[in-house]
Design a protein around this motif. Structure first.
Motif, PDB file in Angstrom:
ATOM      1  N   GLY A   1       7.314 -11.971 -12.435  1.00  8.37           N
ATOM      2  CA  GLY A   1       6.484 -10.903 -11.888  1.00  8.37           C
ATOM      3  C   GLY A   1       5.067 -10.910 -12.425  1.00  8.37           C
ATOM      4  O   GLY A   1       4.776 -11.460 -13.489  1.00  8.37           O
ATOM      5  N   THR A   2       4.188 -10.290 -11.653  1.00  6.45           N
ATOM      6  CA  THR A   2       2.808 -10.092 -12.070  1.00  6.45           C
ATOM      7  C   THR A   2       2.420  -8.661 -11.705  1.00  6.45           C
ATOM      8  O   THR A   2       2.710  -8.192 -10.598  1.00  6.45           O
ATOM      9  CB  THR A   2       1.869 -11.128 -11.413  1.00  6.45           C
ATOM     10  OG1 THR A   2       0.549 -10.995 -11.937  1.00  6.45           O
ATOM     11  CG2 THR A   2       1.828 -11.022  -9.899  1.00  6.45           C
ATOM     12  N   GLN A   3       1.798  -7.964 -12.631  1.00  5.24           N
ATOM     13  CA  GLN A   3       1.502  -6.539 -12.450  1.00  5.24           C
ATOM     14  C   GLN A   3       0.196  -6.359 -11.683  1.00  5.24           C
ATOM     15  O   GLN A   3      -0.820  -6.985 -11.996  1.00  5.24           O
ATOM     16  CB  GLN A   3       1.400  -5.834 -13.803  1.00  5.24           C
ATOM     17  CG  GLN A   3       1.010  -4.377 -13.730  1.00  5.24           C
ATOM     18  CD  GLN A   3       2.100  -3.501 -13.120  1.00  5.24           C
ATOM     19  OE1 GLN A   3       3.293  -3.727 -13.344  1.00  5.24           O
ATOM     20  NE2 GLN A   3       1.690  -2.487 -12.352  1.00  5.24           N
ATOM     21  N   VAL A   4       0.250  -5.477 -10.704  1.00  8.80           N
ATOM     22  CA  VAL A   4      -0.952  -5.062  -9.977  1.00  8.80           C
ATOM     23  C   VAL A   4      -1.134  -3.568 -10.200  1.00  8.80           C
ATOM     24  O   VAL A   4      -0.215  -2.783  -9.959  1.00  8.80           O
ATOM     25  CB  VAL A   4      -0.832  -5.363  -8.470  1.00  8.80           C
ATOM     26  CG1 VAL A   4      -1.998  -4.735  -7.704  1.00  8.80           C
ATOM     27  CG2 VAL A   4      -0.765  -6.871  -8.229  1.00  8.80           C
ATOM     28  N   THR A   5      -2.314  -3.205 -10.668  1.00 10.79           N
ATOM     29  CA  THR A   5      -2.633  -1.793 -10.900  1.00 10.79           C
ATOM     30  C   THR A   5      -3.912  -1.459 -10.136  1.00 10.79           C
ATOM     31  O   THR A   5      -4.938  -2.112 -10.343  1.00 10.79           O
ATOM     32  CB  THR A   5      -2.820  -1.506 -12.393  1.00 10.79           C
ATOM     33  OG1 THR A   5      -1.639  -1.874 -13.099  1.00 10.79           O
ATOM     34  CG2 THR A   5      -3.095  -0.024 -12.619  1.00 10.79           C
ATOM     35  N   VAL A   6      -3.816  -0.475  -9.267  1.00  7.87           N
ATOM     36  CA  VAL A   6      -4.956  -0.088  -8.444  1.00  7.87           C
ATOM     37  C   VAL A   6      -5.393   1.313  -8.842  1.00  7.87           C
ATOM     38  O   VAL A   6      -4.579   2.243  -8.816  1.00  7.87           O
ATOM     39  CB  VAL A   6      -4.599  -0.130  -6.947  1.00  7.87           C
ATOM     40  CG1 VAL A   6      -5.834   0.186  -6.099  1.00  7.87           C
ATOM     41  CG2 VAL A   6      -4.023  -1.488  -6.567  1.00  7.87           C
TER      42      VAL A   6
END
Length: 122
Positions: free
Chosen positions: A115-120
């Motif tokens: 997984g790779t984290q995306v934070t918006v």
């Protein structure tokens, strides 16, 4: 053996774009079908888009027009381009390989990346 390594996540402002990468290796009959999922803590893993080596793609209705899945067979990489990011896109994004069943159901896949984290942010 199948290996999947995601990259490209990060922190971005709403309205921006990201391109996630999934580098894959392993049996062709498994990596023929690779999908992107995302998961928010406490919720089920949500299927987003699927890529086949035939160049066919399949999208969840909720992401059509904003997400684009593509594959570079020379680089053994599947990409997920996300445009017009929204705060609700914040999640851990995973790629998975080897669908056996519905291409956007997590239970159809045996092979997963970390997984790779995306934070918006707004």
């Amino acid at each position: 053996q199948v290996q999947l390594v995601e990259s490209g996540g990060g922190s971005v402002q709403a309205g921006g774009s990201l391109r996630l990468s999934c580098a894959y290796s392993g049996y062709t009959y498994v990596t023929n079908c690779i999908a992107w999922f995302r998961q928010v803590l406490g919720k089920e893993r949500e299927g987003l888009a699927t890529s086949y080596t035939s160049a066919s793609t399949y999208y969840h209705d909720s992401v059509k027009g904003r997400f684009t899945i593509s594959r570079d067979t020379d680089k053994n990489t599947v990409y997920l381009q996300i445009n017009s990011l929204k705060t609700e896109d914040t999640a851990m994004y995973y790629c998975a390989a080897g669908c056996n069943g519905s291409p956007l159901l997590a239970s159809a896949y045996k092979h997963w990346g970390q997984g790779t984290q995306v934070t918006v942010s707004s």
